[in-house]
Design an enzyme around this catalytic site. Sequence first.
Site, PDB file in Angstrom:
ATOM      1  N   SER A 186      -2.138  -2.502 -14.278  1.00 48.81           N
ATOM      2  CA  SER A 186      -2.243  -3.469 -15.370  1.00 48.81           C
ATOM      3  C   SER A 186      -3.677  -3.611 -15.871  1.00 48.81           C
ATOM      4  O   SER A 186      -3.900  -4.116 -16.963  1.00 48.81           O
ATOM      5  CB  SER A 186      -1.751  -4.830 -14.872  1.00 48.81           C
TER       6      SER A 186
ATOM      7  N   LYS B  50       7.836   6.066 -11.500  1.00 53.27           N
ATOM      8  CA  LYS B  50       8.173   5.345 -10.275  1.00 53.27           C
ATOM      9  C   LYS B  50       9.672   5.331 -10.031  1.00 53.27           C
ATOM     10  O   LYS B  50      10.463   5.115 -10.953  1.00 53.27           O
ATOM     11  CB  LYS B  50       7.691   3.889 -10.379  1.00 53.27           C
TER      12      LYS B  50
ATOM     13  N   ARG C   1      -9.708  -0.302   4.145  1.00 57.54           N
ATOM     14  CA  ARG C   1     -10.460  -0.484   5.393  1.00 57.54           C
ATOM     15  C   ARG C   1      -9.571  -0.250   6.610  1.00 57.54           C
ATOM     16  O   ARG C   1     -10.006   0.334   7.603  1.00 57.54           O
ATOM     17  CB  ARG C   1     -11.065  -1.888   5.450  1.00 57.54           C
TER      18      ARG C   1
ATOM     19  N   ASP D 177      -1.450   3.506 -15.626  1.00 60.75           N
ATOM     20  CA  ASP D 177      -0.121   3.040 -16.033  1.00 60.75           C
ATOM     21  C   ASP D 177      -0.054   2.956 -17.548  1.00 60.75           C
ATOM     22  O   ASP D 177      -0.955   2.366 -18.173  1.00 60.75           O
ATOM     23  CB  ASP D 177       0.131   1.620 -15.497  1.00 60.75           C
TER      24      ASP D 177
END
Lengths: 302, 221
Positions: free
Chosen positions: A244, A89, A173, A32
Amino acid sequence: MAAHPDQPDTATGTDRVKRGMAEQLKGGVIMDVVTPEQARIAEDAGAVAVMALERVPADIRAQGGIARMSDPDMVQGIIDAVSIPVMAKARIGHFVEAQVLQSLGVDYIDESEVLSPADEAHHIDKHAFTVPFVCGATDLGEALRRIAEGAAMIRSKGEAGTGNVVEATRHMRALRAGIKRLGTLDETELFVAAKELRAPHDLVVEVARLGALPVVLFTAGGIATPADAAMMMQLGAQGVFVGSGIFKSGDPAQRAAAIVQATTFFDDPDVIAKVSRGLGEAMVGINVSALPESERYATRGW
Amino acid sequence: MSTDSVRPVIGVLALQGDVREHVAALQAEGADARSVRRPEELADVDGIVLPGGESTTIARLAGRFGLLEPLREALRAGLPAYGTCAGMILLADRLVDAPPGQPTVGGLDVTVRRNAFGRQVDSFESGVDLAGIGGGSLQAVFIRAPWVEEAGPGVEVLGRVVGGAADGRIVAVRQGNVVATSFHPELTGDRRVHALFVDIVRAHLAEQAGADAGNERGKST
């Protein structure tokens, strides 16, 4: 849309071209960035692509309000700054934001739960676009619904902007367990599985046969350290999004390069140990269990 | 075509990119394919594939993990190499439109333009005819692909784009034991270019083994 109209077998925007683009990103880190300077730091550190946005998820979280597609000038500035692919985005369901991003020449669109959803029932019809899409998923059913809508790449949702990898772990998972389970079912049981997964039967059969998704699977949401990235790779991710975690840390350039190296050598603890030294402060982070339901981005999308 | 049953060891540079697809294609063509991430792993291979991926990332990692110089030396010593897309960029002696200071392995006397066809929305697939590869045109997938802007006198042009704005652009080349394509045969299941490369590696091995190996199989090297 054909680039070469006099060649009948020439076409842009095919599944192969869209999914093939994601294949080229495998083993890499997508970062980002909010300015052209950050984009250049990311490129220098070895990012395979950058995600251009106005605010990283940690700031969206802190500042609140409606989070939308980035300003076209800002996206353009980043496209001009680097030679690697640029992603951006769009809000879930906001097909016009996606049209705008395609028109700007963005290389991949992330239909993202990090932004405020624009439609509470429908995701974007991604088949209608030449530009490929990546979408988030928390489990196999969600991943397959997005692929059915035309997503050419899937990422775990994780919990963006927290610097906490626990949700990404849960999603990786769950995806892995879901795929493994399909491999144990017979033809009759796959019809029931498709119903349970709320996904098209042909896609369910394809996953059972391949033992994998038919598109590239990355991880995202809370990755903050080289060890986080390597753990996700060991759990079956084919690459990593870092939001971030880089530019909210003490030494972004060095951390970015370290996460890139740990992603390549995800199965070599000696390398991960070496690159993890002297990175300075990681982003502070948020305990996900302390987040109220309304502030959990992973629950956005259907 | 070689009928040699030798199973050559072919490495795929595995720093980043579509490594798995190359490994699968090479295995299917009779090679023992393995990934290469460290200089010492390079010593064991009879040929090397530089896969598709992001060339800036691969070049940076190759530099950081000490692979650039060993790769250059190996190619100078005649190690057969095949590069697709980013791999073509890495094999080029000269680049256009690369970030300043992006290193290459080199070995191909060509000038390559990065992202020559445009951005991802311009990525496409198209039929391409390749010199020396029979069976009709090959469906080639171009993803933010480079092209060869200029090729030196020792470089054989294997294929060009037909039609459209890029008509005639060079997208497949060979110089000795080094092959490069702008496109990604590893994504289509058409393994004819991989078969060609495995043959090149086998021929090179036979050549190294000396005249005996060549004579025994009744085939000149």
